[in-house]
Design an enzyme around this catalytic site. Structure first.
Site, mmCIF file in Angstrom:
data_model
loop_
_atom_site.group_PDB
_atom_site.id
_atom_site.type_symbol
_atom_site.label_atom_id
_atom_site.label_comp_id
_atom_site.label_asym_id
_atom_site.label_seq_id
_atom_site.Cartn_x
_atom_site.Cartn_y
_atom_site.Cartn_z
ATOM 1 N N ARG A 110 0.859 -1.185 0.000
ATOM 2 C CA ARG A 110 0.000 0.000 0.000
ATOM 3 C C ARG A 110 0.892 1.231 0.000
ATOM 4 N NH1 ARG A 110 -2.114 0.064 6.333
ATOM 5 N NH2 ARG A 110 -0.086 0.608 7.194
ATOM 6 N N CYS A 114 3.364 6.558 -7.343
ATOM 7 C CA CYS A 114 4.061 7.789 -7.686
ATOM 8 C C CYS A 114 3.093 8.952 -7.520
ATOM 9 C CB CYS A 114 4.560 7.704 -9.123
ATOM 10 S SG CYS A 114 5.179 9.289 -9.730
ATOM 11 N N ASN A 148 -4.245 7.710 2.659
ATOM 12 C CA ASN A 148 -3.943 7.126 3.972
ATOM 13 C C ASN A 148 -2.470 7.282 4.291
ATOM 14 O OD1 ASN A 148 -2.959 4.096 5.234
ATOM 15 N ND2 ASN A 148 -4.386 5.335 6.396
ATOM 16 N N GLU A 149 -2.179 7.890 5.423
ATOM 17 C CA GLU A 149 -0.805 7.987 5.928
ATOM 18 C C GLU A 149 0.180 8.306 4.807
ATOM 19 O OE1 GLU A 149 -0.067 4.435 8.219
ATOM 20 O OE2 GLU A 149 -1.354 5.140 9.838
ATOM 21 N N CYS A 157 9.568 8.762 -4.647
ATOM 22 C CA CYS A 157 9.618 8.086 -5.937
ATOM 23 C C CYS A 157 10.745 8.665 -6.782
ATOM 24 C CB CYS A 157 8.274 8.264 -6.645
ATOM 25 S SG CYS A 157 8.245 7.571 -8.300
ATOM 26 N N CYS A 159 11.234 8.054 -10.120
ATOM 27 C CA CYS A 159 10.951 7.809 -11.543
ATOM 28 C C CYS A 159 11.339 9.037 -12.372
ATOM 29 C CB CYS A 159 9.480 7.456 -11.723
ATOM 30 S SG CYS A 159 8.367 8.867 -11.694
ATOM 31 N N CYS A 162 9.299 12.150 -11.691
ATOM 32 C CA CYS A 162 9.657 12.833 -10.445
ATOM 33 C C CYS A 162 10.979 13.589 -10.613
ATOM 34 C CB CYS A 162 9.745 11.828 -9.294
ATOM 35 S SG CYS A 162 8.107 11.338 -8.676
ATOM 36 N N GLU A 298 -6.416 7.479 13.949
ATOM 37 C CA GLU A 298 -5.968 6.105 14.205
ATOM 38 C C GLU A 298 -5.045 6.076 15.417
ATOM 39 O OE1 GLU A 298 -4.207 3.863 10.986
ATOM 40 O OE2 GLU A 298 -5.561 4.723 9.501
#
Lengths: 653, 653, 653
Positions: A110, A114, A148-149, A157, A159, A162, A298
């Site tokens: 998860r 990118c 999420n987070e 990343c 790539c 990026c 959370e």
């Protein structure tokens, strides 16, 4: 039982996509019975929401929301963008993050996409908008969580997209390559760049330049912020509920910048049971960000774990206090992760409220107890806020600079800030503010380890000092640009001039504390790093009495207007630090007790929280009422281990 | 001196391909003089056997075998398939294993081939068959070893052929992708697969799903088993000698499944000197696999080492006991690695019987002494076997599940099984049986950490309990499928129902043991993990007296037919475990002594083994004769450090 | 102030390319004021010297040299080849080193080029020659440093050019592949090579052959040596100043071979403050290499550090002694790294003489003090040299062999040599000589851990023994070829024969020392490794009295001609080692004091150096004058912590 949920919210994350309908119904009934009034859903369910590209299904989720609504449980809807389905990453492999070794992340985890990829952003936009269209105005929905987070995992990343984005980022900031070369001093090691196209992402297997590292992460973080902003924009037309994103503990990715365009500050943390008190550090940092109370989205109910239980279960009572802490500190929600343990896969060994078999763990009782407390304290909490006389600067720029140029071995910005400058003030209200935060209203501002005086901070703080503020600055502050370069004319950009000192020597060493004394002869110690000052207009507050700098000034003070600047040559011990601040605590209390003062229109009170599983006490001035038990309280009040006592003032002493 | 070698076999691995003919002749003479009667050859000699593709040369090896035969030394012939020559891997690069990072293994090591590759298998078949044709009926040959220490190193080969094989394996097991998705609960994190082609081997750099890991290794292991089976089939027409493969210590690669189609169980181990007693854990596991006595094909003579001596040399006497252990425990061979230390390269620093210079190390004397013992005990050993009242389940499935889903931090299946449930029974005969093993004949069966009740085990064990067996089950048993998924209706698939308990709470934590007491008030402690039971038909055997579960049942018993089921909520201390088993030891003895009871037609006896290099004792009931010294022994018998005493019963007490 | 600098040289590295002209001028003035008389420049400034391919600019550097000359500061010119500019590695990517995983190094670091690449060598040649043409005869230039800390980092470059070079290297050495196969015993594991093209560089992810590793590094080192030699040749026509290269502490890359074609031995070291005394190990190794005094080209002034300060600052006084050590031990230069701390990037946290802001650190005072001492001692130092009665062999071949075949766990050749055989002689002059060094003039030669007797060493040493020398040899000597293969007929190639012993047993273990005794009954201990000798012509000097070899000879002696050979079966304790040597120390002194005896034409003296920051003493025989204070000294002389006392003998006792 269709009663509308109101704050404080208490609940957990739930994954209805994993369970048959009858299990979901039973789980919702158990939530209701357990005192839960708010649940997070949807977080990773993209494959269920869009099983094939362009084919959407939210009916199953609507049924869940209907059932929640019927049970009086509010819902936070989450966009599922942290886990794109297989069809997406197969068809658009450029959406998978590239590691610094040139390999793409593998499908199966998860948060592995990118953040630059236009395809990824477009797919996010579509699924978010479709979800919002379908359920954005469902009456159960009280808020949104995006992704999420999100974070620059493994430094982000690498790539080609990026890399190109990074070059554009640099060009925008430095304008010409000559400026960048000069700023980073690239003449060293013949690193001189001929154009921005020469600047390549810093691979992990290479000894790279600190400024390159710092800017690379800053670029990744700006990208992440715009990535989240795009999702917010896709949703906003279809909902009235506040939008946020559930960030994590690290300070590098600025909470302030990320939340600037969002509505509600959200935090996830998995602090271990024994870190209970330290957890509040986060809350003191998040509270000042917005007027709207923050959400703890959370935290762990029983224990952390992926394939095995780690960090041990919380001792009995610890979960109860953990539930209270964000609420006491000015938030309005505490959500556990997770409602029901998973049947298999990653994190199957994580603690939860119910076991995989649907049986309550012991913590369910503590959560129920906190929920009952909240009901009793609802009016007091609604009508009061946490206001602070003391602020401590807490800077994403410093966190980033000191990650890549820590200067002292083992220096951890967050840990040192927490331990050295926040923990000594557990009997005080303290705001941990970003440097952009207004200073008005504070009596004392600490700026320790504040590598860089960004923007107009210098001007603002001097103005505030002239009007009566006490600025306690250092150590290791004002010593770097925001790209981790030192100054060549003095150790500081302006601190010597402001504070009226000349820094004769400096060093950083991991030795035991060094003795010094105040002008009145009382002792103090300094640790971590050492400036040896000569006075150039300042007055000495403390002088080294031992070590190689014996006789030099360690702490100096200079009055400016109605206020003063105190410059710290090292880290004073906690007692000395409190003495320098010169502000009274909320009350006297034992060391194992945290105090929060809350006040509102014609109402004030104190919340006393025992965090160490020991007996404690607080010495009250005036007469109070325990909001939960309705008992009167005055003078020395004994506190049980892992207790939370909410006291409303009823008369002055 | 052409005397035929008979068991017990004692000897070492030898590499005649490395030495000139005259050195080989001298080495064989030294073997004979040293008491050696069995030698392993051929293991890595492919380049010598097939120097060019399709050109074979076994003459040199036949000469060696002739000389061995002349010296009365039996030979185990090894297939050389763990080290294909350069011409093979150059011409067929797909035969080299692919790491999870996508790189092929480099020529230069060993055990580095792809087990799926049809070319590799075909080349193996050819060399094995040619070797068998040439020497399969040589009179010196008493057995075969296939390949060497075959295992899923680094989680096996990640090449495209293996990926395709994995998908076929999954399809065969789960039939449809929907079943797999449901079984693995892939809705979580949107991992839903659209077809088996979507399931890709789990790279090491990714946080992958526990079920994916488990099934990946199971696929690799099935492949390895068929790889070995193919070699056996290539050889069998050309030999009458038993065929096996020399496996290693890990339990994941099932000894039971691997040996199902082979003739003789073989084991290599390199336990350190101080692990001497623990070594017997292996033997107790291997002995029940076949009627034919197992072979210890490799163990270290002096010290372990590759480029440096590691783990220190064996103390004087340790090698003697190590030589005896497999024989005492029911095996018929102990082979050292290696006869003569290598002149260079990998493992040049490994201990051996002779140094590189051909000079005997000290251990040679101890091996000679054991050989003399064996001669004296030959009849006793031949006419007796090791039979056990107690069995402990030892499961490759549990080993695999708990590797990827250990549930408790630091949980190591093999280590816990050994330490918690095998070591307490050093004065007993114990069989460590796979779950497929028949239960008839055992009085007590322990099933600790048995993640999964596979196949018809539940039915078979209940039948055996009804007929009078005592089944002591748990902790951490019956709690997962064979692909590491938990159950959603109860913590166990059937254990609560069988044992008559309801599990109110569970947790795993690494704390000190927790106090409990038996119904008669005597104390016990439990450790590692804790179930808090309520009784639903069972009787409490022990109740927690401290900790968060004080008052709950910790150990419960339920009678079924003539037998009973005891369910363990945690790990009892060793004394309590023995009390629960209710079986008498072979004899009373000091803690540093291991006892083995052996019996046959009209003959029985005890072997007492001192493993800790201290003085010890055994309390004999009845009168015995020391088979080596012919001395009578009765009552308390003092045992010397590192001694092995073989006692044949001559009359009852 | 245009006074020509004369030895001893004292100074630091300086990077004028990083600073504006006015800062450079100020820095040079500060150097002069600080007592600095020699500075290193140019080291990494390629991008400034050749900003575009073929466009050169040395004017800026000439201006710096002119200013240095004017200030009486000598200059060491450095070639900038360790950091090629971006244009170079972009246009010729093959110049970047290839890691063993097949990836090229990333631009951004240093010392990351392929040493085989013809393009890299050609570009080096051009820039070096251009630099020399421009500034080679500048009056400030007193020497050259080529490249920087050149070494086989990460075991060198694994590119195709290096692989081909390696194969040529092997072919040249072994002539035929059959010889290589036989020498390396490649029959083992079917590693047999068919041709030299089969021999591929040993990747890090593979368990490779020790001989392959050893020869791979030796090839890399030969390549490095020729790489440096080419640079020297490019420069030599344009300069009269001596040329060297600043090597580092590891012994594998032979100081002797590298310096054979160079003019001046240079060393960089970053030993921590607490390693102060050990630093002199290096100097004792470098001094015998050439008649010309060696140069210490880099050492740390305050503390080591890259992005954070590591190893702590030097205690007060430590830098003073560190400045003196190379001079006392026979060198003529001590240069610190660096003059002024960097403003940013890699190593921004490293200690220096001036801070980034241009302010002197405390160490500046200690360097000034040493400079004043040097002025006072100039004549004494110039007219005396360090001459030794004792030599200890220190071999790059042994370092390489024992890196890849350490035989004993944790065995570190350099550390053991230093600790076991050099440190016991701190009150003696000792030369650490390569095996090619002449033996004439030494009374005692130690050859411990000397894996291989290379070249004609055996003949030369026997001749020297016959003429009266005492050769103390072993342990772990003469036991391997230069490619880490052991001998098959005896543990040693010739040592048993020479020493008149037979090695009955051997082992290596990390246990505590084992007791033995000399023939006169006095005790000694032996450690690390143990030979058990039987006498075959030798006389026993010491015998094991405990352990498994009790009764065997541990140390044996054999007289040959006028001399003798002593063979050590293990490592004797320091007292016993000194007793075996039988040579008198320079003087009696406390353990914390290092003594150096210096002598010349009609002049002799002693330098006493306190290295442990404690009080110490030396017992003088005869009457001396303190060369700095002019005070008389005789008898017991008390020494202050971190003091250096230079004593010229004025009369015999």
């Amino acid at each position: 039982m269709n009663k509308k949920a109101v704050p404080p919210y208490i609940g957990a994350a739930y994954y209805p996509e994993l369970w048959p309908a009858e299990e979901v119904a039973a789980d919702i009934q158990k939530m209701h019975d357990a005192g839960v009034n708010c649940v997070r859903v949807g977080e990773f369910a993209w494959a269920r929401m869009e099983p094939e590209e362009g084919k959407f299904d939210f009916d199953w989720l609507k049924e869940v929301l209907d059932a929640m609504q019927a049970a009086g449980i509010a819902v936070i809807l989450c966009t599922p963008t942290a886990t794109p389905p297989k069809w997406l990453t197969d068809r658009y492999p450029e959406t998978l993050r590239m590691y610094s070794n040139g390999k793409r992340a593998q499908f199966g985890g998860r948060c592995h996409v990118c953040k630059t990829s236009p395809v990824m952003r477009e797919k996010n936009r579509i699924i978010s908008q479709k979800l919002a269209e379908a359920l954005g105005r469902h009456p159960a929905v009280i808020g949104w969580q995006l992704d999420n987070e999100i974070f620059h995992y493994d430094d982000g990343c690498f790539c080609p997209l990026c890399a190109a984005g990074f070059q554009s980022y640099l060009e925008k900031k430095y304008r010409t390559i000559e400026v960048l070369n000069r700023s980073w001093c690239t003449g060293r090691w013949s690193l001189t760049y001929r154009s921005f196209a020469d600047v390549i992402p810093p691979r992990h297997d290479t000894w790279n330049h600190a400024s390159l590292f710092v800017e690379w992460i800053r670029f990744q973080d700006e990208t992440i912020i715009s990535y989240i902003r795009e999702q917010a924009e896709a949703i906003r037309p279809y909902t009235d509920a506040p939008i946020g994103t559930d960030m994590m503990v690290p300070l590098e990715l600025s909470h302030e910048k990320m939340n600037a365009d969002l509505d509600v500050v959200q935090i996830n943390h998995y602090e271990r049971a024994e870190q209970l008190a330290d957890t509040a550090f986060l809350y003191d940092h998040l509270r000042p960000l917005k007027e709207r109370p923050f959400w703890c989205t959370e935290t762990q109910a029983g224990w952390n774990g992926s394939f095995f239980a780690a960090n041990g279960p919380r001792p009995q009572g610890n979960c109860y206090v953990n539930t209270w802490l964000p609420i006491a500190k000015g938030g309005e929600m505490n959500e556990y992760w997770l409602w029901r343990a998973h049947p298999s896969g990653h994190e199957l060994a994580h603690g939860a409220v119910l076991s995989t078999a649907g049986r309550p763990y012991e913590v369910a009782g503590e959560i129920r107890r906190a929920a009952d407390d909240f009901a009793a304290c609802r009016a007091f909490l609604k009508n009061t806020k946490v206001r602070s006389d003391i602020a401590v600067h807490c800077s994403a720029t410093a966190a980033l600079n000191y990650r890549f140029a820590p200067m002292a071995e083992g220096f951890d910005y967050r840990e040192r800030l927490l331990r050295d400058f926040w923990a000594p003030f557990k009997h005080y209200n303290v705001d941990l503010i970003e440097t952009s935060h207004p200073l008005e209203g504070y009596k004392v501002v600490f700026s320790p380890y504040l590598s860089t005086l960004e923007g107009d901070l210098k001007e603002r703080i001097l103005r505030w000092v002239e009007e009566g503020g006490t600025w306690i600055v250092g150590p290791m502050s004002d010593c770097m640009t925001d790209y981790a370069a030192k100054y060549t004319d003095a150790p500081y950009s302006c601190l010597e001039e402001i504070a009226g000192v000349y820094t004769r020597y400096q060093y950083l060493l991991p030795d035991p504390a060094i003795a010094a004394q105040f002008e009145d002869g009382s002792p103090l110690t300094l640790s971590l790093c050492y400036d040896a000052y000569e006075l150039r207009g300042a007055a000495a507050l403390a002088t080294y009495t031992a070590g190689r700098f014996a006789g030099f000034t360690a702490v100096a003070e200079r009055c400016i207007g109605a206020g003063r600047v105190i410059v710290l040559g090292g880290v004073p011990d906690a007692d000395s630090l409190r003495a320098l601040a010169g502000v009274l605590p909320v009350a006297a209390a034992s060391d194992n007790v945290m105090l929060v003062s809350r006040s509102g229109e014609g109402i004030e009170g104190v919340i006393a929280i025992e965090t160490e599983n020991e007996r404690g006490f607080v010495e009250l001035e005036g007469v109070y009422e325990d909001v939960v038990t309705r008992a009167r309280a005055a003078g020395r009040l004994e506190l049980a281990p892992y207790s939370v006592t909410v006291l409303r003032k009823v008369e002055e002493d």
